[in-house]
Design a protein around this motif. Sequence first.
Motif, mmCIF file in Angstrom:
data_model
loop_
_atom_site.group_PDB
_atom_site.id
_atom_site.type_symbol
_atom_site.label_atom_id
_atom_site.label_comp_id
_atom_site.label_asym_id
_atom_site.label_seq_id
_atom_site.Cartn_x
_atom_site.Cartn_y
_atom_site.Cartn_z
ATOM 1 N N SER A 178 0.835 -1.203 0.000
ATOM 2 C CA SER A 178 0.000 0.000 0.000
ATOM 3 C C SER A 178 0.867 1.249 0.000
ATOM 4 O O SER A 178 2.078 1.191 0.124
ATOM 5 C CB SER A 178 -0.953 -0.008 1.176
ATOM 6 N N ASP A 179 0.230 2.368 -0.186
ATOM 7 C CA ASP A 179 0.959 3.620 -0.099
ATOM 8 C C ASP A 179 0.083 4.649 0.604
ATOM 9 O O ASP A 179 -1.111 4.442 0.773
ATOM 10 C CB ASP A 179 1.408 4.102 -1.481
ATOM 11 N N ASN A 180 0.715 5.742 1.000
ATOM 12 C CA ASN A 180 -0.022 6.712 1.804
ATOM 13 C C ASN A 180 -0.998 7.556 0.990
ATOM 14 O O ASN A 180 -1.864 8.204 1.573
ATOM 15 C CB ASN A 180 0.955 7.612 2.566
ATOM 16 N N ASP A 181 -0.860 7.564 -0.341
ATOM 17 C CA ASP A 181 -1.884 8.250 -1.154
ATOM 18 C C ASP A 181 -3.212 7.539 -0.937
ATOM 19 O O ASP A 181 -4.236 8.163 -0.667
ATOM 20 C CB ASP A 181 -1.504 8.214 -2.643
ATOM 21 N N HIS A 182 -3.145 6.224 -1.051
ATOM 22 C CA HIS A 182 -4.329 5.389 -0.859
ATOM 23 C C HIS A 182 -4.880 5.587 0.561
ATOM 24 O O HIS A 182 -6.081 5.821 0.761
ATOM 25 C CB HIS A 182 -3.902 3.937 -1.094
#
Length: 386
Positions: A163-167
Amino acid sequence: MNKEYNGLNDFKKYLNSKKRIVLKIGTQVLLNDKDKLSLSAFKRICDFSYSLIQQQKEVILVSSGAIATGKDILNITSPSNNFSIPEKQAFAACGQAILMKNYGSFFKKYRIKTAQILLTKDDISSRKRFVNARSTIYELLKNKVVPIINENDTISYEEIKFSDNDHLSALVSNLVCADLLIILSNVKGVYDKNPVLHKDAKLIKTIGNIRGFIEDFKETSKSLQGTGGMKSKLYASYIAAGAGIDTIIISGKDKRNLDLFVNGELPGTFIPSLNNNINKKKHWLLFGMEKKGQIVIDSGAIDAIINKNKSLLASGILAVNGEFKKGEGVYIVNAEGKIFSIGISNFDSKDIKRIKGLKSYEIKAKFGEGAFSALVVHKDKLVTAD
Ligand code: GLU
């Protein structure tokens, strides 16, 4: 719906109407040209947040940077990102505290208190934990504390890898019922072509149809992409748009841009929401809840679900893929594997395999009265995936 905010006065008015803002800060925004943590970047972000707070807004930060900070603290100079998961988790464990310390000290100048919230995918996936996290954040906001959220990298194997922090920032925007998601990037916004390669690349002011834009973006990602991370930012804005939340992508590197923004100009890209009235629970089902497997159904069941708003019954089920338990999320797919619905299963996958294809009276005859109902996914727990 294609809202344009070109004039200063219009945008000022628009911004005035936004009361709860999620501010996403990417790692690159917190680093200087030499890839070292930049204290002036923390100052810039805290000054910007304070300006928004002065305009009577509530601000919730979703900040990356724990891994990069930890790397810095441990004097790891390799510019490569090719570290093992335990290495990255250890960096995050070292870096997260420093990240908070830096935010804390710059916010302190404005007498603003901060609180750390570390979330994993599970916290968003479980409705109970999702609602609990929301209550905590509301309590913090009530006390004028700025919540600073990051993924709980140190305990979550998947978080770092997938995952990434945009998501995360988009899911948090739905979690807190934000009015606006601002993604601070290391570029000015979304361009019509790669600005590094094309001098005539133009900043796109408004993306009216984010879904269509992402589809085109995938096909021509090289020419459309300003930086490596723009695709995930666009996807985040699509998730936010589905929750009725607008997104603005602006540069977090450039203080002038941030000043322009608080003074009512938009020096970035605006992505309006798709539907302001979407049901928040439906949004969580679509984007927040983890999906464990697939239920494959026939064309009669598809018609019943899509056109007649009916529940999914065992008789329409052709197959079950993957393993899941009663109460877990599943994709509902057709025989070709196309996902068109998402739901919460009433049964464990192994039990669906036993009753699939059977009518109610056949289930009774085979397993006895009351052993299984024919209702596999109730219509209230089914949502269409587009
Ligand atoms: N949670 C990671 C960190 O704090 C960043 C993940 C991301 O930026 O996508 O370093």
